[in-house]
Scaffold this active site. Structure first.
Site, mmCIF file in Angstrom:
data_model
loop_
_atom_site.group_PDB
_atom_site.id
_atom_site.type_symbol
_atom_site.label_atom_id
_atom_site.label_comp_id
_atom_site.label_asym_id
_atom_site.label_seq_id
_atom_site.Cartn_x
_atom_site.Cartn_y
_atom_site.Cartn_z
ATOM 1 N N ASN A 172 45.639 6.872 34.827
ATOM 2 C CA ASN A 172 45.677 8.263 35.266
ATOM 3 C C ASN A 172 44.274 8.846 35.165
ATOM 4 O OD1 ASN A 172 46.934 10.808 36.007
ATOM 5 N ND2 ASN A 172 46.641 11.444 33.879
ATOM 6 N N HIS B 119 42.384 12.548 34.457
ATOM 7 C CA HIS B 119 42.662 13.878 33.915
ATOM 8 C C HIS B 119 41.383 14.709 33.964
ATOM 9 C CE1 HIS B 119 44.696 16.906 31.527
ATOM 10 N NE2 HIS B 119 43.619 16.984 30.750
#
Length: 207
Positions: free
Chosen positions: A113, A115
């Site tokens: 991911n 962020h």
């Protein structure tokens, strides 16, 4: 779409909106020498603009609204799409859903991911506003492995962006986004290349 090369890792990208990080990953994956290719773009929003970009580039897409579905049921549909596409890895790129522990566990070490903060600072939402309010000199982005704890998986790479006098969350976000587009493809490529070498080494040792 040209037939994929099985010496490349196959990546499914999950999005919820514009898909600018997805596009960065997609185009970087088509550069000579890239160790990965994007084989699927999937979204929880059938109207996500990034899906149209992916279709235009000949990439397979999948969309399933989460409205009215239990979280586990929706996760199962998204995971099945990734599995059907033969994905080795999942890259979350602006995917605004918290995944169930079972899903995360099955993809441990294979789901990344990005962020928009310098983790472990500011997990969750409103990262730019929080960094400005704290008087930080810099903000940025972090690529990390996905774990059960929100935005707290192992960090694989970071990019810093200076916070300027008079910055708003919007102005800061626009510059952080540019850094994200450089960071995510590089970190994904490095991680995939290293991970594949490790797997190949282990397989050779077992023969």
């Amino acid at each position: 779409m040209p037939e994929g090369h099985r010496d490349k890792a196959r990546v499914a990208v999950f999005i919820s909106g514009l898909g600018t990080n997805m596009a960065a990953l997609l185009y970087a994956g088509r550069q000579p020498g890239s160790p990965y290719e994007v084989v699927l773009v999937a979204s929880n929003d059938p109207q996500a603009e990034g899906l149209e970009l992916a279709r235009g580039e000949g990439v397979a897409t999948f969309a399933q609204s989460h409205s009215g579905m239990a979280r586990a049921e929706h996760d199962a549909a998204m995971e099945q799409a990734a599995t059907d596409a033969g994905a080795d890895y999942i890259a979350l790129a602006g995917y605004m859903r918290i995944l169930t522990p079972g899903f995360v566990a099955r993809w441990k070490g294979r789901m990344l991911n990005i962020h928009p903060s310098l983790l472990p600072l500011y997990p969750g939402l409103d990262t730019h506003a929080r960094a400005i309010a704290a008087g930080d000199a810099s903000a940025g982005a972090t690529v990390h492995l996905v774990s059960d704890e929100l935005d707290m998986g192992e960090a694989l790479g970071r990019a810093e962006v200076a916070i300027r006098t008079g910055d708003t969350p919007e102005s800061l976000a626009s510059r952080v986004r540019l850094a994200e587009h450089q960071l995510y493809p590089r970190v994904l490529a490095e991680y995939v290349a290293q991970d594949h070498r490790t797997q190949a080494s282990c397989a050779g040792a077992m023969r």
